[in-house]
Design a protein around this motif. Structure first.
Motif, short mmCIF file in Angstrom:
data_model
loop_
_atom_site.label_atom_id
_atom_site.label_comp_id
_atom_site.label_asym_id
_atom_site.label_seq_id
_atom_site.Cartn_x
_atom_site.Cartn_y
_atom_site.Cartn_z
N PRO A 259 0.80 -1.23 0.00
CA PRO A 259 0.00 0.00 0.00
C PRO A 259 0.83 1.28 0.00
N LEU A 260 2.10 1.22 0.35
CA LEU A 260 2.95 2.40 0.35
C LEU A 260 3.32 2.83 -1.07
N PHE A 261 3.24 1.90 -2.02
CA PHE A 261 3.69 2.19 -3.38
C PHE A 261 2.57 2.08 -4.42
N VAL A 262 1.44 1.51 -4.05
CA VAL A 262 0.36 1.29 -5.00
C VAL A 262 -0.94 1.83 -4.39
N ASP A 263 -1.69 2.58 -5.21
CA ASP A 263 -3.00 3.07 -4.75
C ASP A 263 -3.99 1.92 -4.66
N MET A 264 -4.64 1.81 -3.54
CA MET A 264 -5.59 0.71 -3.30
C MET A 264 -6.85 1.26 -2.66
N PRO A 265 -7.94 0.53 -2.80
CA PRO A 265 -9.17 0.92 -2.08
C PRO A 265 -8.92 0.92 -0.57
N GLY A 266 -9.67 1.74 0.13
CA GLY A 266 -9.46 1.87 1.56
C GLY A 266 -9.60 0.57 2.31
N TRP A 267 -10.61 -0.23 1.94
CA TRP A 267 -10.82 -1.49 2.66
C TRP A 267 -9.65 -2.45 2.46
N LEU A 268 -9.06 -2.46 1.23
CA LEU A 268 -7.94 -3.35 0.97
C LEU A 268 -6.68 -2.87 1.67
N GLU A 269 -6.50 -1.55 1.72
CA GLU A 269 -5.33 -0.99 2.39
C GLU A 269 -5.36 -1.31 3.89
N SER A 270 -6.55 -1.21 4.47
CA SER A 270 -6.65 -1.53 5.90
C SER A 270 -6.46 -3.03 6.14
N THR A 271 -6.87 -3.84 5.18
CA THR A 271 -6.70 -5.29 5.32
C THR A 271 -5.23 -5.68 5.31
N LEU A 272 -4.43 -4.93 4.53
CA LEU A 272 -3.00 -5.23 4.42
C LEU A 272 -2.18 -4.51 5.48
N SER A 273 -2.77 -4.20 6.60
CA SER A 273 -2.04 -3.56 7.69
C SER A 273 -1.06 -4.56 8.30
N PRO A 274 0.01 -4.08 8.95
CA PRO A 274 0.99 -5.00 9.56
C PRO A 274 0.36 -5.97 10.54
N LEU A 275 -0.62 -5.48 11.33
CA LEU A 275 -1.26 -6.37 12.29
C LEU A 275 -1.97 -7.52 11.61
N THR A 276 -2.64 -7.24 10.50
CA THR A 276 -3.37 -8.29 9.80
C THR A 276 -2.43 -9.25 9.09
N VAL A 277 -1.47 -8.67 8.34
CA VAL A 277 -0.58 -9.51 7.52
C VAL A 277 0.33 -10.36 8.38
N MET A 278 1.01 -9.74 9.35
CA MET A 278 1.96 -10.47 10.17
C MET A 278 1.30 -11.13 11.38
N GLY A 279 0.40 -10.39 12.01
CA GLY A 279 -0.23 -10.92 13.22
C GLY A 279 -1.16 -12.09 12.96
N LEU A 280 -1.81 -12.08 11.79
CA LEU A 280 -2.71 -13.17 11.44
C LEU A 280 -2.17 -14.05 10.32
N GLY A 281 -1.45 -13.43 9.39
CA GLY A 281 -0.97 -14.18 8.23
C GLY A 281 0.03 -15.26 8.59
N LEU A 282 1.05 -14.91 9.39
CA LEU A 282 2.08 -15.89 9.74
C LEU A 282 1.52 -17.05 10.56
N PRO A 283 0.73 -16.78 11.61
CA PRO A 283 0.13 -17.93 12.32
C PRO A 283 -0.76 -18.78 11.44
#
Length: 237
Positions: A196-220
């Motif tokens: 999201p830092l380099f590509v324009d995305m819809p707000g809902w998708l940008e919030s979904t790709l937050s560090p908490l979601t990606v790392m906090g939920l993605g890795l487990p």
């Protein structure tokens, strides 16, 4: 059945005893250098902590020296830091050399360990029967030959123990694969998180790709899915 088996004992090598003692001594001196100058702590707290530390290090050294593996005509004995196990030859289901999962993360650790499996499928580490202290291939051959000769002619594997051992092996392999895949997934998930830092995305998708979601939920989630699917696949095979 042979009655001329010579008892054998495996203990920590003398050079490793000295190295272990040096590590404990250096660690204790370092702790003294940190705790004694801490004037903001009451003296009773400082000296009490140092007493507990010294007692713990003394017990650790003593308990490590007590660890051993031995055998005689009756049984195989594994003495750990806290408890010992006696495995009668006829109760042993298998004796194996296996890779040490901690070797990749702990420098100087043994890469190959030897375990015995009891009648109930329990896995018993044989202390100091590893590639740091012995020739594993030779000593494993000796242990297995002795076991084969002393377990009795009517010995047969326990079916329930075999199931327990198989499930434990599948579980351990699944966990290791889960950790490995999770480590490999860290980089692509990091790229996804920074997208999201380099590509324009819809707000809902940008919030979904937050560090908490990606790392906090993605890795487990990656670890859990990999481990569960691997475990089920191994059991089916």
């Amino acid at each position: 059945m042979r009655d001329d088996v010579r008892p054998r004992v495996y203990r920590m090598a003398p050079n490793r005893k000295r190295a272990f003692l040096v590590v404990i001594g250096v660690g204790t001196l370092a702790m003294l250098g940190v705790v004694l100058p801490a004037d903001d702590l009451p003296g009773t707290w400082r000296f009490g902590f140092l007493f507990v530390w010294a007692a713990l290090m003394g017990w650790l050294f003593y308990a490590t020296l007590r660890c051993s593996t031995s055998f005689d005509i009756k049984a195989l004995y594994a003495r750990g830091m806290v408890r010992g196990r006696r495995l009668a030859w006829e109760d042993i289901q298998d004796i194996r050399a296996e890779p040490n999962p901690a070797a990749a993360m702990q420098r100087g650790a043994a890469e190959v360990l030897v375990h015995a499996y009891g009648r109930d499928g329990s896995k018993v580490l044989l202390p100091f029967v590893d590639d740091l202290h012995v020739n594993v291939e030779r000593e494993l051959g000796l242990l297995r030959t002795t076991w084969t000769e002393l377990r009795g002619e009517d010995w047969a594997p326990d079916p329930q123990a075999a199931v327990t051992i198989e499930r434990r092996d599948a579980r351990q392999a699944a966990l290791m694969l889960g950790f490995g895949v999770t480590m490999m997934a860290t980089l692509p998930l990091t790229v996804l998180m920074l997208l999201p830092l380099f590509v324009d995305m819809p707000g809902w998708l940008e919030s979904t790709l937050s560090p908490l979601t990606v790392m906090g939920l993605g890795l487990p989630l990656v670890f859990l899915l990999t481990a569960v699917l691997s475990y089920r696949a191994r059991l089916r095979r």
